[in-house]
Design a protein around this motif. Structure first.
Motif, PDB file in Angstrom:
ATOM      1  N   UNK A  50      20.580   0.846   6.528  1.00  0.00           N
ATOM      2  CA  UNK A  50      20.779   2.240   6.803  1.00  0.00           C
ATOM      3  C   UNK A  50      19.777   2.730   7.653  1.00  0.00           C
ATOM      4  N   UNK A  51      18.431   2.401   7.267  1.00  0.00           N
ATOM      5  CA  UNK A  51      17.303   2.876   8.137  1.00  0.00           C
ATOM      6  C   UNK A  51      17.267   2.650   9.350  1.00  0.00           C
ATOM      7  N   UNK A  52      17.639   1.163   9.802  1.00  0.00           N
ATOM      8  CA  UNK A  52      17.691   0.752  11.069  1.00  0.00           C
ATOM      9  C   UNK A  52      18.822   1.219  12.045  1.00  0.00           C
ATOM     10  N   UNK A  53      20.080   1.468  11.234  1.00  0.00           N
ATOM     11  CA  UNK A  53      21.215   1.619  11.840  1.00  0.00           C
ATOM     12  C   UNK A  53      21.521   3.345  12.078  1.00  0.00           C
ATOM     13  N   UNK A  54      20.878   4.296  11.231  1.00  0.00           N
ATOM     14  CA  UNK A  54      21.108   5.443  11.225  1.00  0.00           C
ATOM     15  C   UNK A  54      20.440   6.328  12.665  1.00  0.00           C
ATOM     16  N   UNK A  55      19.285   6.078  12.919  1.00  0.00           N
ATOM     17  CA  UNK A  55      18.981   6.890  14.289  1.00  0.00           C
ATOM     18  C   UNK A  55      19.731   6.557  15.514  1.00  0.00           C
ATOM     19  N   UNK A  56      19.949   5.220  15.914  1.00  0.00           N
ATOM     20  CA  UNK A  56      20.896   5.138  17.107  1.00  0.00           C
ATOM     21  C   UNK A  56      22.243   5.809  16.948  1.00  0.00           C
ATOM     22  N   UNK A  57      22.860   5.706  15.596  1.00  0.00           N
ATOM     23  CA  UNK A  57      24.113   6.235  15.384  1.00  0.00           C
ATOM     24  C   UNK A  57      24.130   7.817  15.473  1.00  0.00           C
ATOM     25  N   UNK A  58      23.029   8.318  15.028  1.00  0.00           N
ATOM     26  CA  UNK A  58      22.693   9.812  15.170  1.00  0.00           C
ATOM     27  C   UNK A  58      22.790  10.056  16.597  1.00  0.00           C
ATOM     28  N   UNK A  59      21.718   9.529  17.487  1.00  0.00           N
ATOM     29  CA  UNK A  59      22.046   9.636  18.996  1.00  0.00           C
ATOM     30  C   UNK A  59      23.271   9.462  19.563  1.00  0.00           C
ATOM     31  N   UNK A  60      24.088   8.647  18.965  1.00  0.00           N
ATOM     32  CA  UNK A  60      25.213   8.417  19.566  1.00  0.00           C
ATOM     33  C   UNK A  60      26.171   9.610  19.414  1.00  0.00           C
ATOM     34  N   UNK A  61      26.297  10.223  18.351  1.00  0.00           N
ATOM     35  CA  UNK A  61      27.015  11.209  17.746  1.00  0.00           C
ATOM     36  C   UNK A  61      26.592  12.270  18.742  1.00  0.00           C
ATOM     37  N   UNK A  62      25.294  12.537  18.990  1.00  0.00           N
ATOM     38  CA  UNK A  62      24.863  13.792  19.712  1.00  0.00           C
ATOM     39  C   UNK A  62      25.396  13.476  21.147  1.00  0.00           C
ATOM     40  N   UNK A  64      27.977  11.939  22.116  1.00  0.00           N
ATOM     41  CA  UNK A  64      29.622  12.316  22.177  1.00  0.00           C
ATOM     42  C   UNK A  64      29.736  13.853  22.137  1.00  0.00           C
ATOM     43  N   UNK A  65      29.235  14.486  21.273  1.00  0.00           N
ATOM     44  CA  UNK A  65      29.147  15.911  21.095  1.00  0.00           C
ATOM     45  C   UNK A  65      28.845  16.737  22.389  1.00  0.00           C
ATOM     46  N   UNK A  66      27.579  16.382  22.959  1.00  0.00           N
ATOM     47  CA  UNK A  66      27.175  16.959  24.090  1.00  0.00           C
ATOM     48  C   UNK A  66      28.000  16.820  25.343  1.00  0.00           C
ATOM     49  N   UNK A  67      28.717  15.583  25.366  1.00  0.00           N
ATOM     50  CA  UNK A  67      29.522  15.174  26.364  1.00  0.00           C
ATOM     51  C   UNK A  67      31.118  15.629  26.394  1.00  0.00           C
ATOM     52  N   UNK A  68      31.422  15.832  25.025  1.00  0.00           N
ATOM     53  CA  UNK A  68      32.885  16.340  24.900  1.00  0.00           C
ATOM     54  C   UNK A  68      32.459  17.315  23.703  1.00  0.00           C
ATOM     55  N   UNK A  69      32.213  18.326  24.038  1.00  0.00           N
ATOM     56  CA  UNK A  69      32.184  19.555  22.796  1.00  0.00           C
ATOM     57  C   UNK A  69      33.407  19.856  22.241  1.00  0.00           C
ATOM     58  N   UNK A  70      33.055  20.108  20.830  1.00  0.00           N
ATOM     59  CA  UNK A  70      34.542  20.067  20.021  1.00  0.00           C
ATOM     60  C   UNK A  70      35.117  21.455  20.094  1.00  0.00           C
ATOM     61  N   UNK A  71      34.205  22.408  20.569  1.00  0.00           N
ATOM     62  CA  UNK A  71      35.143  23.676  20.623  1.00  0.00           C
ATOM     63  C   UNK A  71      34.534  24.229  22.179  1.00  0.00           C
TER      64      UNK A  71
END
Length: 241
Positions: A50-62, A64-71
């Motif tokens: 979890x410690x190793x995997x969470x930061x890159x996943x957090x950046x991945x979600x950011x 996605x959201x910045x590229x394709x805003x939800x609203x």
């Protein structure tokens, strides 16, 4: 001093990983009708992932959201009607009441994010999870077997691996050099599609619910956390086979 969001997410994921693995051990004990003996070694391994995997996943979600805003912002039906009829007084009133525009869910962006997350994101996460778990299980040789006989022995084993000279144990360091990478990769390939298909039974639904129905950050975090615990139990049982 407040922690940055990525640090908070990592800590939360680590706690949920430990919780999921402990629940998985409890479930295994119940199903086999055996006494619960907490083994802290897999708990530690899942927390490390979890410690190793969470930061890159957090950046991945950011990303996605910045590229394709939800609203997106859209004129309200009443504002459109007033503009069509050239009713300036009505438009002024709606502007004063904050009713000229409204926030609407972007269905196209939500669909794109879900597809990308459940294909590219899921594929990378699934394969890296298998690689990490097989790697760390191979590196942390368990001479006493699995599980260790008592919780204190599993803790002593962990301490001896990393701090043997400090705790007076005869343990050895984590054996990174003894890992057979060809076997690790082969095992990861064999587990890829079972884990992917299992994830597709849960995460697309969670993503759609979060983006389509849950507007608050707190609500989305709660839904994701609950789903994460369930998924963590599944992968803990999967890894312990």
């Amino acid at each position: 001093m407040a922690l940055p969001p990525i640090a908070k997410a990592t800590i939360q994921s680590a706690v949920l990983a430990a919780t999921s693995n402990l629940l998985a051990q409890t479930l295994t004990s119940y199903r086999h009708e055996t006494p619960l003996i907490v083994d802290w070694v897999p708990v530690f391994q899942f927390v490390m992932y979890a410690v190793v995997n969470t930061p890159p996943n957090f950046l991945w979600q950011e990303f996605l959201e910045s590229s394709f805003p939800a609203y997106h912002i859209s004129p309200t039906p009443t504002a459109i009607a007033s503009a069509s009829s050239n009713d300036d007084k009505a438009l002024e009133k709606q502007a004063a009441e904050g009713k000229l525009v409204e926030v609407k869910l972007n269905l196209t962006n939500t669909f794109i994010k879900t597809i990308l997350d459940q294909t590219v994101g899921a594929a990378v996460n699934t394969f890296l999870f298998s690689l990490f778990i097989h790697f760390i299980q191979s590196a942390m040789d368990r001479p006493l077997g699995t599980p260790l006989s008592t919780p204190d022995r599993s803790v002593a084993y962990l301490l001896s691996l990393f701090f043997g000279s400090l705790v007076g144990a005869k343990g050895k360091e984590v054996g990174y050099g003894q890992v057979d990478w060809s076997a690790v990769v082969q095992s990861s390939k064999g587990e890829f599609w079972p884990l992917m298909t299992a994830g597709w039974r849960l995460w697309p639904f969670v993503s759609v619910v979060n983006f389509a129905f849950i507007k608050s950050v707190e609500g989305r975090t709660l839904v994701g956390s609950l789903a994460g615990v369930a998924w963590g139990i599944y992968v803990s049982l999967f890894a312990a086979r």
